[in-house]
Design a protein around this motif. Structure first.
Motif, PDB file in Angstrom:
ATOM      1  N   TRP A  17       0.821  -1.211   0.000  1.00 16.50           N
ATOM      2  CA  TRP A  17       0.000   0.000   0.000  1.00 16.50           C
ATOM      3  C   TRP A  17       0.855   1.261   0.000  1.00 16.50           C
ATOM      4  CZ3 TRP A  17      -2.347  -3.684   3.637  1.00 16.50           C
ATOM      5  CH2 TRP A  17      -3.493  -4.301   3.107  1.00 16.50           C
ATOM      6  N   GLU A  18       1.967   1.234   0.720  1.00 16.03           N
ATOM      7  CA  GLU A  18       2.843   2.399   0.751  1.00 16.03           C
ATOM      8  C   GLU A  18       3.379   2.705  -0.642  1.00 16.03           C
ATOM      9  OE1 GLU A  18       7.021   3.886   2.768  1.00 16.03           O
ATOM     10  OE2 GLU A  18       5.874   2.323   3.778  1.00 16.03           O
ATOM     11  N   ASP A  19       3.799   1.672  -1.353  1.00 17.43           N
ATOM     12  CA  ASP A  19       4.302   1.861  -2.718  1.00 17.43           C
ATOM     13  C   ASP A  19       3.195   2.344  -3.645  1.00 17.43           C
ATOM     14  OD1 ASP A  19       6.532   1.643  -4.605  1.00 17.43           O
ATOM     15  OD2 ASP A  19       5.316   0.077  -5.541  1.00 17.43           O
ATOM     16  N   ALA A  20       1.997   1.808  -3.497  1.00 12.88           N
ATOM     17  CA  ALA A  20       0.867   2.260  -4.316  1.00 12.88           C
ATOM     18  C   ALA A  20       0.598   3.743  -4.071  1.00 12.88           C
ATOM     19  CB  ALA A  20      -0.383   1.434  -4.008  1.00 12.88           C
ATOM     20  N   THR A  21       0.701   4.170  -2.812  1.00 12.73           N
ATOM     21  CA  THR A  21       0.495   5.578  -2.476  1.00 12.73           C
ATOM     22  C   THR A  21       1.570   6.444  -3.118  1.00 12.73           C
ATOM     23  OG1 THR A  21      -0.526   4.955  -0.376  1.00 12.73           O
ATOM     24  CG2 THR A  21       0.285   7.217  -0.562  1.00 12.73           C
ATOM     25  N   LYS A  22       2.820   6.053  -2.990  1.00 13.06           N
ATOM     26  CA  LYS A  22       3.922   6.815  -3.585  1.00 13.06           C
ATOM     27  C   LYS A  22       3.781   6.912  -5.101  1.00 13.06           C
ATOM     28  CE  LYS A  22       7.386   5.853  -0.057  1.00 13.06           C
ATOM     29  NZ  LYS A  22       8.679   5.202   0.226  1.00 13.06           N
ATOM     30  N   GLN A  23       3.424   5.800  -5.735  1.00 11.17           N
ATOM     31  CA  GLN A  23       3.268   5.804  -7.188  1.00 11.17           C
ATOM     32  C   GLN A  23       2.086   6.669  -7.617  1.00 11.17           C
ATOM     33  OE1 GLN A  23       3.544   2.108  -9.368  1.00 11.17           O
ATOM     34  NE2 GLN A  23       4.892   1.229  -7.824  1.00 11.17           N
ATOM     35  N   GLY A  24       0.994   6.615  -6.858  1.00 13.75           N
ATOM     36  CA  GLY A  24      -0.173   7.428  -7.176  1.00 13.75           C
ATOM     37  C   GLY A  24       0.126   8.911  -7.096  1.00 13.75           C
ATOM     38  N   VAL A  25       0.827   9.332  -6.033  1.00 12.39           N
ATOM     39  CA  VAL A  25       1.189  10.748  -5.884  1.00 12.39           C
ATOM     40  C   VAL A  25       2.159  11.161  -6.992  1.00 12.39           C
ATOM     41  CG1 VAL A  25       2.348  12.423  -4.398  1.00 12.39           C
ATOM     42  CG2 VAL A  25       0.715  10.811  -3.415  1.00 12.39           C
ATOM     43  N   ALA A  26       3.140  10.326  -7.289  1.00 11.35           N
ATOM     44  CA  ALA A  26       4.109  10.643  -8.343  1.00 11.35           C
ATOM     45  C   ALA A  26       3.422  10.778  -9.703  1.00 11.35           C
ATOM     46  CB  ALA A  26       5.197   9.574  -8.396  1.00 11.35           C
ATOM     47  N   GLU A  27       2.511   9.872  -9.995  1.00 15.12           N
ATOM     48  CA  GLU A  27       1.803   9.926 -11.281  1.00 15.12           C
ATOM     49  C   GLU A  27       0.894  11.147 -11.360  1.00 15.12           C
ATOM     50  OE1 GLU A  27       1.221   8.651 -15.113  1.00 15.12           O
ATOM     51  OE2 GLU A  27       2.607   7.802 -13.650  1.00 15.12           O
ATOM     52  N   ALA A  28       0.183  11.453 -10.279  1.00 12.75           N
ATOM     53  CA  ALA A  28      -0.673  12.646 -10.250  1.00 12.75           C
ATOM     54  C   ALA A  28       0.166  13.901 -10.432  1.00 12.75           C
ATOM     55  CB  ALA A  28      -1.455  12.711  -8.942  1.00 12.75           C
ATOM     56  N   GLY A  29       1.374  13.902  -9.861  1.00 10.95           N
ATOM     57  CA  GLY A  29       2.259  15.057  -9.963  1.00 10.95           C
ATOM     58  C   GLY A  29       2.720  15.378 -11.364  1.00 10.95           C
ATOM     59  N   LYS A  30       2.555  14.444 -12.290  1.00  9.05           N
ATOM     60  CA  LYS A  30       2.914  14.703 -13.694  1.00  9.05           C
ATOM     61  C   LYS A  30       1.976  15.702 -14.346  1.00  9.05           C
ATOM     62  CE  LYS A  30       5.076  10.215 -14.467  1.00  9.05           C
ATOM     63  NZ  LYS A  30       4.991   8.945 -15.214  1.00  9.05           N
ATOM     64  N   SER A  31       0.724  15.750 -13.885  1.00  8.25           N
ATOM     65  CA  SER A  31      -0.241  16.668 -14.484  1.00  8.25           C
ATOM     66  C   SER A  31      -0.843  17.657 -13.492  1.00  8.25           C
ATOM     67  CB  SER A  31      -1.370  15.887 -15.177  1.00  8.25           C
ATOM     68  OG  SER A  31      -2.053  15.086 -14.239  1.00  8.25           O
ATOM     69  N   VAL A  32      -0.692  17.400 -12.195  1.00  4.45           N
ATOM     70  CA  VAL A  32      -1.236  18.291 -11.159  1.00  4.45           C
ATOM     71  C   VAL A  32      -0.062  18.929 -10.439  1.00  4.45           C
ATOM     72  CG1 VAL A  32      -2.571  18.396  -9.017  1.00  4.45           C
ATOM     73  CG2 VAL A  32      -3.287  16.856 -10.852  1.00  4.45           C
ATOM     74  N   LYS A  33      -0.043  20.253 -10.406  1.00  6.42           N
ATOM     75  CA  LYS A  33       1.044  20.975  -9.733  1.00  6.42           C
ATOM     76  C   LYS A  33       0.607  21.408  -8.336  1.00  6.42           C
ATOM     77  CE  LYS A  33       3.296  20.471 -13.457  1.00  6.42           C
ATOM     78  NZ  LYS A  33       3.750  19.120 -13.569  1.00  6.42           N
ATOM     79  N   ASN A  34       1.568  21.713  -7.505  1.00  6.70           N
ATOM     80  CA  ASN A  34       1.335  22.238  -6.153  1.00  6.70           C
ATOM     81  C   ASN A  34       0.599  21.266  -5.230  1.00  6.70           C
ATOM     82  OD1 ASN A  34       2.524  24.760  -6.833  1.00  6.70           O
ATOM     83  ND2 ASN A  34       0.607  25.373  -7.790  1.00  6.70           N
ATOM     84  N   ILE A  35       0.902  19.958  -5.324  1.00  4.34           N
ATOM     85  CA  ILE A  35       0.274  18.984  -4.431  1.00  4.34           C
ATOM     86  C   ILE A  35       0.736  19.274  -3.004  1.00  4.34           C
ATOM     87  CG2 ILE A  35       0.159  16.544  -3.764  1.00  4.34           C
ATOM     88  CD1 ILE A  35       0.376  15.857  -6.742  1.00  4.34           C
ATOM     89  N   LYS A  36      -0.221  19.372  -2.101  1.00  2.00           N
ATOM     90  CA  LYS A  36       0.061  19.692  -0.698  1.00  2.00           C
ATOM     91  C   LYS A  36      -0.071  18.481   0.227  1.00  2.00           C
ATOM     92  CE  LYS A  36       0.739  23.976  -1.661  1.00  2.00           C
ATOM     93  NZ  LYS A  36       2.116  24.425  -1.790  1.00  2.00           N
ATOM     94  N   SER A  37      -1.000  17.558  -0.087  1.00  2.00           N
ATOM     95  CA  SER A  37      -1.183  16.389   0.774  1.00  2.00           C
ATOM     96  C   SER A  37      -1.935  15.302   0.032  1.00  2.00           C
ATOM     97  CB  SER A  37      -1.942  16.762   2.050  1.00  2.00           C
ATOM     98  OG  SER A  37      -3.264  17.128   1.742  1.00  2.00           O
ATOM     99  N   ALA A  38      -1.868  14.101   0.611  1.00  2.00           N
ATOM    100  CA  ALA A  38      -2.622  12.960   0.089  1.00  2.00           C
ATOM    101  C   ALA A  38      -3.217  12.214   1.280  1.00  2.00           C
ATOM    102  CB  ALA A  38      -1.731  12.035  -0.719  1.00  2.00           C
TER     103      ALA A  38
END
Length: 67
Positions: A17-38
């Motif tokens: 689950w930790e890896d899935a979370t990291k990958q999800g945030v990294a992938e979202a960061g490709k198109s969404v800027k200024n991510i503050k939290s998940a």
């Protein structure tokens, strides 16, 4: 004044689950800027032949809206 927006995404990983979370945030960061939290809303797994093969997370990603 900051304006924040929340989107919901699903991510998965065969490594946990930790890896899935990291990958999800990294992938979202490709198109969404200024991510503050998940926020991990839900956890689930995929099972094949009585073995866990995928760990899934439902994430709420919060990011700042640019003016």
């Amino acid at each position: 004044m900051a304006v924040l927006k929340v989107i919901e995404i699903l991510a998965s990983s065969p490594n946990g689950w930790e890896d899935a979370t990291k990958q999800g945030v990294a992938e979202a960061g490709k198109s969404v800027k200024n991510i503050k939290s998940a926020y991990v809303k839900e956890h689930s797994v995929i099972v094949d032949n009585n073995q866990v093969t995928q760990y899934r997370v439902n994430l709420k990603i919060t990011f700042a809206v640019e003016s």
